[in-house]
Motif scaffolding. Structure first.
Motif, PDB file in Angstrom:
ATOM      1  N   ILE A  19       0.872  -1.174   0.000  1.00 48.35           N
ATOM      2  CA  ILE A  19       0.000   0.000   0.000  1.00 48.35           C
ATOM      3  C   ILE A  19       0.910   1.225   0.000  1.00 48.35           C
ATOM      4  O   ILE A  19       1.676   1.435   0.945  1.00 48.35           O
ATOM      5  N   ALA A  20       0.856   2.010  -1.063  1.00 49.60           N
ATOM      6  CA  ALA A  20       1.662   3.231  -1.147  1.00 49.60           C
ATOM      7  C   ALA A  20       0.807   4.413  -0.710  1.00 49.60           C
ATOM      8  O   ALA A  20      -0.305   4.599  -1.205  1.00 49.60           O
ATOM      9  N   GLY A  21       1.309   5.187   0.223  1.00 49.24           N
ATOM     10  CA  GLY A  21       0.564   6.317   0.742  1.00 49.24           C
ATOM     11  C   GLY A  21       1.237   7.642   0.457  1.00 49.24           C
ATOM     12  O   GLY A  21       2.454   7.703   0.270  1.00 49.24           O
ATOM     13  N   TYR A  22       0.445   8.695   0.379  1.00 54.57           N
ATOM     14  CA  TYR A  22       0.962  10.047   0.139  1.00 54.57           C
ATOM     15  C   TYR A  22       1.705  10.113  -1.195  1.00 54.57           C
ATOM     16  O   TYR A  22       2.835  10.586  -1.282  1.00 54.57           O
ATOM     17  N   THR A  23       1.045   9.623  -2.231  1.00 54.91           N
ATOM     18  CA  THR A  23       1.664   9.499  -3.558  1.00 54.91           C
ATOM     19  C   THR A  23       1.246  10.606  -4.523  1.00 54.91           C
ATOM     20  O   THR A  23       1.451  10.482  -5.729  1.00 54.91           O
ATOM     21  N   MET A  50       4.939   6.938   1.606  1.00 56.99           N
ATOM     22  CA  MET A  50       5.088   5.865   2.581  1.00 56.99           C
ATOM     23  C   MET A  50       4.761   4.539   1.901  1.00 56.99           C
ATOM     24  O   MET A  50       3.864   4.469   1.053  1.00 56.99           O
ATOM     25  N   ILE A  51       5.484   3.508   2.274  1.00 59.28           N
ATOM     26  CA  ILE A  51       5.262   2.174   1.711  1.00 59.28           C
ATOM     27  C   ILE A  51       4.908   1.231   2.847  1.00 59.28           C
ATOM     28  O   ILE A  51       5.709   1.021   3.768  1.00 59.28           O
ATOM     29  N   TYR A  52       3.701   0.656   2.785  1.00 57.25           N
ATOM     30  CA  TYR A  52       3.243  -0.271   3.820  1.00 57.25           C
ATOM     31  C   TYR A  52       3.221  -1.683   3.236  1.00 57.25           C
ATOM     32  O   TYR A  52       2.523  -1.951   2.255  1.00 57.25           O
ATOM     33  N   ASP A  53       3.986  -2.574   3.829  1.00 60.44           N
ATOM     34  CA  ASP A  53       4.128  -3.955   3.371  1.00 60.44           C
ATOM     35  C   ASP A  53       3.129  -4.814   4.150  1.00 60.44           C
ATOM     36  O   ASP A  53       3.224  -4.931   5.378  1.00 60.44           O
ATOM     37  N   LEU A  54       2.142  -5.406   3.447  1.00 59.74           N
ATOM     38  CA  LEU A  54       1.081  -6.164   4.100  1.00 59.74           C
ATOM     39  C   LEU A  54       1.051  -7.615   3.627  1.00 59.74           C
ATOM     40  O   LEU A  54       1.693  -7.979   2.637  1.00 59.74           O
ATOM     41  N   SER A 108      -3.393  -0.804  11.135  1.00 64.41           N
ATOM     42  CA  SER A 108      -4.793  -0.499  10.793  1.00 64.41           C
ATOM     43  C   SER A 108      -5.154  -1.020   9.415  1.00 64.41           C
ATOM     44  O   SER A 108      -6.316  -1.328   9.139  1.00 64.41           O
ATOM     45  N   LYS A 109      -4.170  -1.100   8.529  1.00 65.91           N
ATOM     46  CA  LYS A 109      -4.391  -1.631   7.192  1.00 65.91           C
ATOM     47  C   LYS A 109      -4.316  -3.155   7.177  1.00 65.91           C
ATOM     48  O   LYS A 109      -5.039  -3.829   6.442  1.00 65.91           O
ATOM     49  N   GLN A 110      -3.445  -3.697   8.018  1.00 70.67           N
ATOM     50  CA  GLN A 110      -3.221  -5.137   8.059  1.00 70.67           C
ATOM     51  C   GLN A 110      -4.443  -5.902   8.570  1.00 70.67           C
ATOM     52  O   GLN A 110      -4.657  -7.053   8.202  1.00 70.67           O
TER      53      GLN A 110
END
Length: 224
Positions: A19-23, A50-54, A108-110
């Motif tokens: 999930i890439a955030g603030y792109t 930001m990069i969120y690894d899920l 929160s995303k996971q």
């Protein structure tokens, strides 16, 4: 996971979910979104994007997701999918627990499934006019349809730029699904529960990718 592109069936399972955030391309708008989230109790990110690894199994083609408390909500996002070395574009929802988000965005995303469309387009088919592709979402509650988000993919980093950033940060792309960022909320506030509906529209070919899922509230064991 069963998906379709131009009438051809694709059987595929992701090996990584990002999930890439603030792109956003417009950094002023990105800061506005960060300020908007801060007012909702969500801390500012340490870096952008930001990069969120899920967990990849969170990605599902589904018409219903289940949650324990009614404080989670969806967000429409373009999704890049590496299917056996070929990149496709689909539509997903970064469904997120908004209470947990104030403590840990990644957690929160996971904890929520990430619904994704069964229809996808080859990225090469739309790459040249990525910026013109339209995205919109709505919430349906008690039979009333509320506009939630609306904009174009030109608001976000070009997919090649985003994939370049992922490579620079040493994320392996083989079998990867990448959520590319979301649009500001039309109302400025989250909507919980109901049915989440989103569309990705190709203005040149007149084709549409649709996503729709219901939110089912589970019985809370602590309140039983």
């Amino acid at each position: 996971m069963q998906m379709y592109s131009n009438g051809i069936q694709l059987q595929w399972e992701p090996s990584r979910l990002i999930i890439a955030g603030y792109t956003g391309k417009d950094q002023k708008a990105v800061q506005q979104h960060i300020d908007e989230l801060k007012e909702l109790g969500i801390p500012a990110p340490p870096r952008v994007p930001m990069i969120y690894d899920l967990s990849p199994e969170l990605l599902q083609v589904t018409e219903e997701i289940t949650v324990v408390h009614n404080h989670s909500s969806g967000e429409a996002e373009a999704v890049l999918l590496d299917v056996y070395g070929v990149w496709y574009l689909g539509l997903g929802s970064d469904h997120t627990d908004r209470v947990l988000e104030a403590t840990s965005i990644q957690k929160s995303k996971q904890v929520c499934l990430k619904p994704v469309s069964s229809q996808v387009w080859p990225l090469d088919q739309v790459r040249d006019y990525w910026d013109e592709i339209e995205m919109e979402s709505w919430i349906i509650k008690e039979g009333v349809r509320h506009e939630y988000q609306r904009g174009k993919l030109g608001s976000f980093l070009n997919p090649d730029e985003l994939l370049h950033i992922l490579r620079e940060r040493h994320y392996e792309s083989k079998g990867m699904a990448v959520f590319c960022g979301t649009l500001p909320l039309h109302t400025g506030t989250f909507h919980y529960g109901g049915t989440f509906v989103a569309e990705l529209r190709d203005p040149k070919k007149g084709s549409t990718i649709q996503l729709k899922y219901d939110m089912k509230l589970l019985k809370d064991a602590e309140e039983a």
